[in-house]
Design a protein around this motif. Structure first.
Motif, mmCIF file in Angstrom:
data_model
loop_
_atom_site.group_PDB
_atom_site.id
_atom_site.type_symbol
_atom_site.label_atom_id
_atom_site.label_comp_id
_atom_site.label_asym_id
_atom_site.label_seq_id
_atom_site.Cartn_x
_atom_site.Cartn_y
_atom_site.Cartn_z
ATOM 1 N N ARG A 18 -0.250 -21.842 -11.559
ATOM 2 C CA ARG A 18 -1.105 -21.738 -12.744
ATOM 3 C C ARG A 18 -1.366 -23.106 -13.361
ATOM 4 O O ARG A 18 -2.466 -23.400 -13.804
ATOM 5 N N THR A 19 -0.355 -23.952 -13.366
ATOM 6 C CA THR A 19 -0.527 -25.295 -13.916
ATOM 7 C C THR A 19 -1.461 -26.125 -13.042
ATOM 8 O O THR A 19 -2.277 -26.894 -13.554
ATOM 9 N N THR B 187 -5.149 -24.597 -13.754
ATOM 10 C CA THR B 187 -5.765 -24.798 -15.059
ATOM 11 C C THR B 187 -5.438 -26.147 -15.684
ATOM 12 O O THR B 187 -6.114 -26.559 -16.618
ATOM 13 N N THR C 243 -2.718 -26.790 -17.411
ATOM 14 C CA THR C 243 -1.845 -26.610 -18.567
ATOM 15 C C THR C 243 -1.025 -25.343 -18.386
ATOM 16 O O THR C 243 -1.360 -24.486 -17.576
ATOM 17 N N ASN D 41 -4.403 -19.616 -22.408
ATOM 18 C CA ASN D 41 -5.256 -19.547 -21.221
ATOM 19 C C ASN D 41 -4.713 -18.611 -20.159
ATOM 20 O O ASN D 41 -5.073 -18.699 -19.000
ATOM 21 N N SER E 146 -7.251 -16.373 -17.991
ATOM 22 C CA SER E 146 -8.445 -17.032 -17.513
ATOM 23 C C SER E 146 -8.761 -16.578 -16.081
ATOM 24 O O SER E 146 -7.893 -16.134 -15.346
ATOM 25 N N ARG F 228 -9.686 -18.440 -13.650
ATOM 26 C CA ARG F 228 -9.367 -19.471 -12.643
ATOM 27 C C ARG F 228 -7.948 -19.374 -12.154
ATOM 28 O O ARG F 228 -7.474 -20.250 -11.466
ATOM 29 N N PHE F 229 -7.230 -18.349 -12.446
ATOM 30 C CA PHE F 229 -5.816 -18.215 -12.091
ATOM 31 C C PHE F 229 -5.645 -18.162 -10.631
ATOM 32 O O PHE F 229 -5.769 -17.805 -9.722
#
Length: 96
Positions: free
Chosen positions: A79-80, A83, A85, A90, A93, A95-96
């Motif tokens: 996830r980091t 995204t 962060t 978020n 989101s 975009r995961f």
């Protein structure tokens, strides 16, 4: 004695999860506090009278916890990277 410590740890873990608003890693650490309290409860209730079945159950549960930690950290890293962060705002989101 261990059951009181486990109940206090469980309360602290739930409070930390509900209070956390910013970072995903802090939620994972609070979940580890909850699993530690469950291990203490298993050791205190199932291990009364030095019964080895409680110790064996606690060890099997700890193996499950290690798998859970590895999965949580893998989720955090992916996830980091996706995204940039680990903020909880978020989390949903696309975009995961």
């Amino acid at each position: 004695m261990y059951s009181y410590i486990a109940l206090i740890l469980m309360g602290v873990g739930v409070w930390l999860i509900l209070d956390q608003k910013y970072h995903f890693l802090s939620v994972l650490l609070a979940m580890e506090i909850l699993t530690l309290s469950v291990i203490f409860l298993c050791a205190s209730f199932l291990g009364m009278g030095f019964n080895l079945s409680g110790i064996n159950f606690s060890l099997l549960f700890m193996v499950h916890v290690v798998i859970e930690v590895a999965s949580g950290l893998a989720l955090l890293v992916s996830r980091t990277r996706a995204t940039g962060t680990d903020k909880l705002s978020n989390i949903f989101s696309s975009r995961f």
